[in-house]
Design a protein around this motif. Structure first.
Motif, short mmCIF file in Angstrom:
data_model
loop_
_atom_site.label_atom_id
_atom_site.label_comp_id
_atom_site.label_asym_id
_atom_site.label_seq_id
_atom_site.Cartn_x
_atom_site.Cartn_y
_atom_site.Cartn_z
N ASP A 132 0.86 -1.20 0.00
CA ASP A 132 0.00 0.00 0.00
C ASP A 132 0.88 1.24 0.00
N GLN A 133 0.43 2.25 -0.70
CA GLN A 133 1.13 3.53 -0.76
C GLN A 133 0.14 4.68 -0.66
N GLU A 134 0.58 5.72 0.02
CA GLU A 134 -0.19 6.98 0.07
C GLU A 134 0.64 8.04 -0.66
N ASN A 135 0.18 8.46 -1.81
CA ASN A 135 0.97 9.34 -2.67
C ASN A 135 0.28 10.71 -2.83
N THR A 144 -2.58 19.14 -6.78
CA THR A 144 -1.94 18.01 -6.08
C THR A 144 -2.97 17.36 -5.19
N VAL A 145 -3.16 16.09 -5.38
CA VAL A 145 -4.15 15.34 -4.60
C VAL A 145 -3.46 14.17 -3.92
N LYS A 146 -4.11 13.74 -2.82
CA LYS A 146 -3.62 12.56 -2.13
C LYS A 146 -4.36 11.33 -2.64
N LEU A 147 -3.60 10.32 -2.96
CA LEU A 147 -4.18 9.14 -3.56
C LEU A 147 -3.57 7.89 -2.91
N ASP A 148 -4.46 7.02 -2.41
CA ASP A 148 -4.01 5.75 -1.84
C ASP A 148 -4.11 4.67 -2.91
N VAL A 149 -3.02 4.00 -3.13
CA VAL A 149 -2.98 2.93 -4.13
C VAL A 149 -2.37 1.69 -3.50
N GLY A 150 -2.63 0.57 -4.12
CA GLY A 150 -2.06 -0.70 -3.67
C GLY A 150 -1.76 -1.59 -4.85
N ILE A 151 -0.88 -2.52 -4.65
CA ILE A 151 -0.49 -3.44 -5.72
C ILE A 151 -0.29 -4.82 -5.13
N ALA A 183 4.49 5.09 -11.68
CA ALA A 183 3.37 4.77 -12.58
C ALA A 183 2.12 5.54 -12.20
N VAL A 184 1.89 5.70 -10.89
CA VAL A 184 0.71 6.45 -10.43
C VAL A 184 0.82 7.91 -10.84
N ARG A 185 1.99 8.51 -10.69
CA ARG A 185 2.16 9.91 -11.10
C ARG A 185 1.95 10.07 -12.60
N GLY A 186 2.44 9.10 -13.36
CA GLY A 186 2.26 9.20 -14.82
C GLY A 186 0.80 9.12 -15.23
N LEU A 187 0.00 8.33 -14.52
CA LEU A 187 -1.42 8.20 -14.86
C LEU A 187 -2.22 9.42 -14.44
N THR A 188 -1.99 9.91 -13.22
CA THR A 188 -2.79 11.02 -12.70
C THR A 188 -2.48 12.34 -13.40
N SER A 189 -1.30 12.45 -13.96
CA SER A 189 -0.96 13.71 -14.63
C SER A 189 -1.72 13.88 -15.95
N GLU A 190 -2.37 12.85 -16.40
CA GLU A 190 -3.11 12.93 -17.67
C GLU A 190 -4.61 13.02 -17.47
N GLN A 192 -8.07 14.58 -14.99
CA GLN A 192 -8.49 15.67 -14.10
C GLN A 192 -8.77 15.11 -12.71
N ALA A 193 -8.74 15.97 -11.72
CA ALA A 193 -8.98 15.58 -10.34
C ALA A 193 -10.38 15.03 -10.17
N LYS A 194 -11.36 15.62 -10.89
CA LYS A 194 -12.73 15.15 -10.78
C LYS A 194 -12.86 13.70 -11.21
N ALA A 195 -12.11 13.30 -12.23
CA ALA A 195 -12.17 11.93 -12.70
C ALA A 195 -11.56 10.97 -11.68
N LEU A 196 -10.56 11.42 -10.99
CA LEU A 196 -9.94 10.56 -9.97
C LEU A 196 -10.89 10.28 -8.82
N TYR A 197 -11.58 11.31 -8.34
CA TYR A 197 -12.45 11.14 -7.20
C TYR A 197 -13.77 10.47 -7.55
N SER A 198 -14.24 10.68 -8.81
CA SER A 198 -15.49 10.06 -9.21
C SER A 198 -15.30 8.57 -9.51
N SER A 199 -14.11 8.20 -9.98
CA SER A 199 -13.85 6.80 -10.25
C SER A 199 -13.45 6.11 -8.96
#
Length: 199
Positions: A132-135, A144-151, A183-190, A192-199
Motif C-alpha cells: 500500500d502507498q499513500e501518494n 496536487t491530490v492525495k491518492l491511496d494505491v495498492g499493488i 506509474a501512479v504519477r504518470g497516470l494522474t498527470s493525464e 483531471q482531479a474530478k475523474a480521480l475522485y469520481s472513479s
C-alpha cells in the motif's frame, strides 16, 4: 679329629654380623669419613620398594585404545558436519544457495536439503504480497491530490536467483515501490482531479 668350637666364638660372630651392629659400625665409619657413602644403589632399592610396579599396558592395548579414541572423534566431527549441512526451506518459499560468494543455479524448493556446511540459503517468498502507498500526485489541472494505491504481486520461483543477484532481498523497496509511485504519477498527470475522485 673333630675340633670343638667354643660357644663364645659363635656369640661374637653373631654380634658382629647382626644388622644393628653393622648399621652402627657403618654409621660410625661414615661419620669419620673412613668409608665412602654408597647412596645410589641404596636409594634405587628404596625407591623400588617404596613404589611398587604399576600395571603396564602392552603395545597392542595402547594401539587399540588410540584407535577407539580416533573413531569416536571422527564420529563426533561427522555428526556435527551432518547437522550443519541440513537446511530447511519454508513452505511457499524458494531458497537461493550461495557458497563462498558463488550462487547456485537452481533455487531450492520447500523442504529439507543437504548442502555444504559453509553454504548459506537466502529464502524468497512466493506468496502474493500486498504493498500500500499513500501518494501526493499531480493532476491534469496542476492540482496536487492525495491518492491511496495498492499493488498485489509475487515473484516467479525460477527467477529468484536473478532477483537475488541483481537486486538483493530488498527488491520490493528498490524496485516495486518506486515503480508503483512513478506509474501512479504518470497516470494522474493525464486526468483531471474530478475523474480521480469520481472513479
Amino acid at each position: 679329629e673333630q675340633r670343638n668350637i667354643p660357644e663364645t666364638s659363635h656369640k661374637h660372630k653373631s654380634i658382629l654380623t647382626s644388622p644393628s651392629t653393622l648399621s652402627t659400625l657403618q654409621h660410625f665409619l661414615f661419620s669419620k669419613k673412613l668409608l665412602p657413602k654408597q647412596t645410589s644403589s641404596h636409594s634405587t632399592l628404596t625407591t623400588q620398594t617404596q613404589h611398587p610396579n604399576l600395571p603396564k599396558m602392552s603395545f597392542s592395548d595402547m594401539a587399540r585404545s588410540n584407535v577407539w579414541r580416533a573413531a569416536f572423534a571422527a564420529l563426533f566431527i561427522l555428526t556435527i558436519l551432518l547437522l550443519s549441512s541440513l537446511r530447511t526451506v519454508p513452505a511457499a518459499h524458494v531458497g537461493v544457495v550461495t557458497t563462498a560468494g558463488r550462487v547456485s543455479g537452481t533455487p531450492l524448493q520447500p523442504g529439507v536439503h543437504f548442502t555444504s556446511p559453509i553454504s548459506g540459503i537466502h529464502s524468497f517468498s512466493t506468496k502474493t504480497i500486498l504493498i500500500d502507498q499513500e501518494n501526493e500526485v499531480p493532476t491534469k489541472e496542476g492540482l496536487t491530490v492525495k491518492l491511496d494505491v495498492g499493488i498485489l504481486f509475487h515473484i516467479e520461483p525460477a527467477r529468484a536467483k536473478d532477483i537475488y543477484v541483481n537486486l538483493g532481498k530488498n527488491y520490493d523497496e528498490l524496485v516495486v515501490e518506486p515503480e508503483l509511485a512513478s506509474a501512479v504519477r504518470g497516470l494522474t498527470s493525464e486526468v483531471q482531479a474530478k475523474a480521480l475522485y469520481s472513479s
